[in-house]
Design a protein around this motif. Structure first.
Motif, PDB file in Angstrom:
ATOM      1  N   GLY A  91       3.312 -11.687  -2.558  1.00  0.00           N
ATOM      2  CA  GLY A  91       3.799 -10.677  -1.619  1.00  0.00           C
ATOM      3  C   GLY A  91       3.232  -9.305  -1.926  1.00  0.00           C
ATOM      4  N   ILE A  92       3.110  -8.988  -3.210  1.00  0.00           N
ATOM      5  CA  ILE A  92       2.537  -7.693  -3.598  1.00  0.00           C
ATOM      6  C   ILE A  92       1.083  -7.607  -3.159  1.00  0.00           C
ATOM      7  CG2 ILE A  92       1.921  -6.222  -5.566  1.00  0.00           C
ATOM      8  CD1 ILE A  92       4.344  -7.363  -7.027  1.00  0.00           C
ATOM      9  N   VAL A  93       0.353  -8.701  -3.356  1.00  0.00           N
ATOM     10  CA  VAL A  93      -1.061  -8.737  -2.959  1.00  0.00           C
ATOM     11  C   VAL A  93      -1.199  -8.544  -1.453  1.00  0.00           C
ATOM     12  CG1 VAL A  93      -3.133 -10.175  -2.823  1.00  0.00           C
ATOM     13  CG2 VAL A  93      -1.747 -10.171  -4.912  1.00  0.00           C
ATOM     14  N   VAL A  94      -0.362  -9.263  -0.700  1.00  0.00           N
ATOM     15  CA  VAL A  94      -0.421  -9.136   0.760  1.00  0.00           C
ATOM     16  C   VAL A  94      -0.059  -7.715   1.191  1.00  0.00           C
ATOM     17  CG1 VAL A  94       0.587  -9.908   2.938  1.00  0.00           C
ATOM     18  CG2 VAL A  94       0.028 -11.581   1.158  1.00  0.00           C
ATOM     19  N   GLU A  95       0.938  -7.140   0.550  1.00  0.00           N
ATOM     20  CA  GLU A  95       1.333  -5.776   0.910  1.00  0.00           C
ATOM     21  C   GLU A  95       0.211  -4.779   0.623  1.00  0.00           C
ATOM     22  OE1 GLU A  95       5.053  -2.650   0.378  1.00  0.00           O
ATOM     23  OE2 GLU A  95       5.284  -4.783  -0.019  1.00  0.00           O
ATOM     24  N   ILE A  96      -0.471  -4.961  -0.485  1.00  0.00           N
ATOM     25  CA  ILE A  96      -1.620  -4.102  -0.785  1.00  0.00           C
ATOM     26  C   ILE A  96      -2.657  -4.197   0.319  1.00  0.00           C
ATOM     27  CG2 ILE A  96      -3.621  -3.840  -2.307  1.00  0.00           C
ATOM     28  CD1 ILE A  96      -1.756  -4.624  -4.644  1.00  0.00           C
ATOM     29  N   LEU A  97      -2.925  -5.409   0.780  1.00  0.00           N
ATOM     30  CA  LEU A  97      -3.922  -5.603   1.837  1.00  0.00           C
ATOM     31  C   LEU A  97      -3.467  -4.972   3.147  1.00  0.00           C
ATOM     32  CD1 LEU A  97      -5.011  -9.292   1.127  1.00  0.00           C
ATOM     33  CD2 LEU A  97      -6.217  -7.176   0.537  1.00  0.00           C
ATOM     34  N   VAL A  98      -2.179  -5.107   3.469  1.00  0.00           N
ATOM     35  CA  VAL A  98      -1.646  -4.513   4.700  1.00  0.00           C
ATOM     36  C   VAL A  98      -1.802  -2.994   4.669  1.00  0.00           C
ATOM     37  CG1 VAL A  98       0.456  -4.087   6.027  1.00  0.00           C
ATOM     38  CG2 VAL A  98      -0.044  -6.393   5.201  1.00  0.00           C
ATOM     39  N   VAL A  99      -1.436  -2.394   3.552  1.00  0.00           N
ATOM     40  CA  VAL A  99      -1.541  -0.936   3.436  1.00  0.00           C
ATOM     41  C   VAL A  99      -3.005  -0.511   3.481  1.00  0.00           C
ATOM     42  CG1 VAL A  99      -1.037   1.072   1.997  1.00  0.00           C
ATOM     43  CG2 VAL A  99       0.613  -0.803   2.140  1.00  0.00           C
ATOM     44  N   THR A 100      -3.869  -1.265   2.822  1.00  0.00           N
ATOM     45  CA  THR A 100      -5.302  -0.957   2.836  1.00  0.00           C
ATOM     46  C   THR A 100      -5.845  -0.924   4.255  1.00  0.00           C
ATOM     47  OG1 THR A 100      -5.599  -1.994   0.658  1.00  0.00           O
ATOM     48  CG2 THR A 100      -7.569  -1.702   2.006  1.00  0.00           C
TER      49      THR A 100
END
Length: 325
Positions: A91-100
């Motif tokens: 989830g953290i990885v996906v959130e990083i990608l979303v924000v990016t």
């Protein structure tokens, strides 16, 4: 997610966005989230912006539309936030990608550098074609100096709208704040105009966009000022700050004048001034009027260097906050 965790995510996203931006290999095959926001705004526009009703009715419909859009964005962000919390590290990885994806450092620089390349390779017509993709003014009315000036202004203003503001609202409110901001900003760019069609319907969107960008715009001006000082010393930073505070209010926008004036002072040129919109010549004053009025492609390069330094200052500030909060 705790604030420190959100800041850590934001820091990684800022670094990734700086390195990879929005790869064409991905977004030529998949719809960008902002494109999806735009389609949603278009649905409300087509459904409620009926020119047969009175201006007052259209204003009420516009208010209803932006409220619904913001609620939608916040709810989607909240649901995604809950989902990210359920799947742990993934989830953290996906959130990083979303924000990016919802930041725009490299893509902004790429578009502005294209104007520089257009002037170098295609002369005035090449510059006009490239700048028409990033500004709303009439490109055929621009000479080479005006093309370069428009590119520098766009870089400064969008440093706030495309990077600092989404970073600010994500840091403050997480994914709900980020999604709500991006929908507000998208709506303003599509319907927040002073044209006959959107003067009433888009009024609430334009006002809300001014409100949510009030702090980020001033932060962006401060980041540019610090960046200028880090490049040229404390005395230069003090001068940039003085010019920004003095001239920002001359801009027709309550927010855009802050980063644009700071960039004008940092690059030593005069920005703003009269220009054509929709065939009509505006009487806008110059920002940093004592600066050089003949803007060139080299000034675009200077502005890009200042921008990247300002983004470095932003990343360092986020890292420090993540460490101490």
């Amino acid at each position: 997610m705790y604030v420190s965790g959100s800041l850590a995510v934001l820091l990684v996203a800022l670094i990734l966005d700086r390195l990879i931006g929005d790869p064409d290999a991905i977004w030529s095959r998949l719809p960008h989230p902002v494109v999806g926001f735009g389609k949603l705004v278009s649905v409300f526009d087509r459904t409620f912006n009926n020119e047969s009703v009175s201006g007052a009715a259209r204003a009420r419909r516009g208010f209803f539309s932006i409220v619904m859009l913001v609620v939608f964005g916040a709810v989607i962000g909240h649901l995604l936030d809950r989902l990210m919390g359920l799947i742990g590290v993934a989830g953290i990885v996906v959130e990083i990608l979303v924000v990016t994806v919802l930041l725009a450092q490299k893509s902004l620089v790429d578009h502005v550098r294209a104007v520089r390349d257009g002037l170098d390779e295609g002369g005035l017509e090449g510059g006009r074609e490239a700048v028409s993709l990033i500004v709303g003014r009439d490109p055929e009315t621009l000479d080479e100096s005006a093309v370069a000036r428009a590119a520098v202004e766009s870089l400064a203003e969008n440093a706030s709208d495309g990077v600092v503001a989404p970073a600010f609202w994500y840091a403050l409110l997480g994914l709900p704040g980020l999604f709500a901001y991006k929908i507000i900003n998208t709506a303003d760019s599509m319907i927040g105009h002073r044209s006959e069609k959107y003067l009433a319907f888009g009024r609430s969107s334009a006002i809300l966009d001014d409100i949510v960008n009030w702090i980020p715009a001033r932060l962006t001006g401060l980041l540019i000022t610090i960046a200028d000082g880090s490049l040229r010393g404390l005395r230069r930073a003090r001068r940039t700050l003085v010019v920004m505070v003095r001239d920002a209010k001359l801009h027709r926008s309550p927010n855009a004048g802050w980063p644009e004036t700071a960039m004008a002072a940092a690059t030593g040129v005069a920005l703003g001034g009269p220009r054509y919109y929709g065939g009509e010549l505006t009487d806008d004053p110059f920002l940093n009027v004592a600066g050089r009025h003949s803007v060139t492609g080299k000034d675009i390069d200077k502005a890009i260097a200042v921008f990247w330094r300002a983004m470095t200052v932003l990343a360092v500030a986020v890292a420090v906050l993540a460490a101490v909060i």
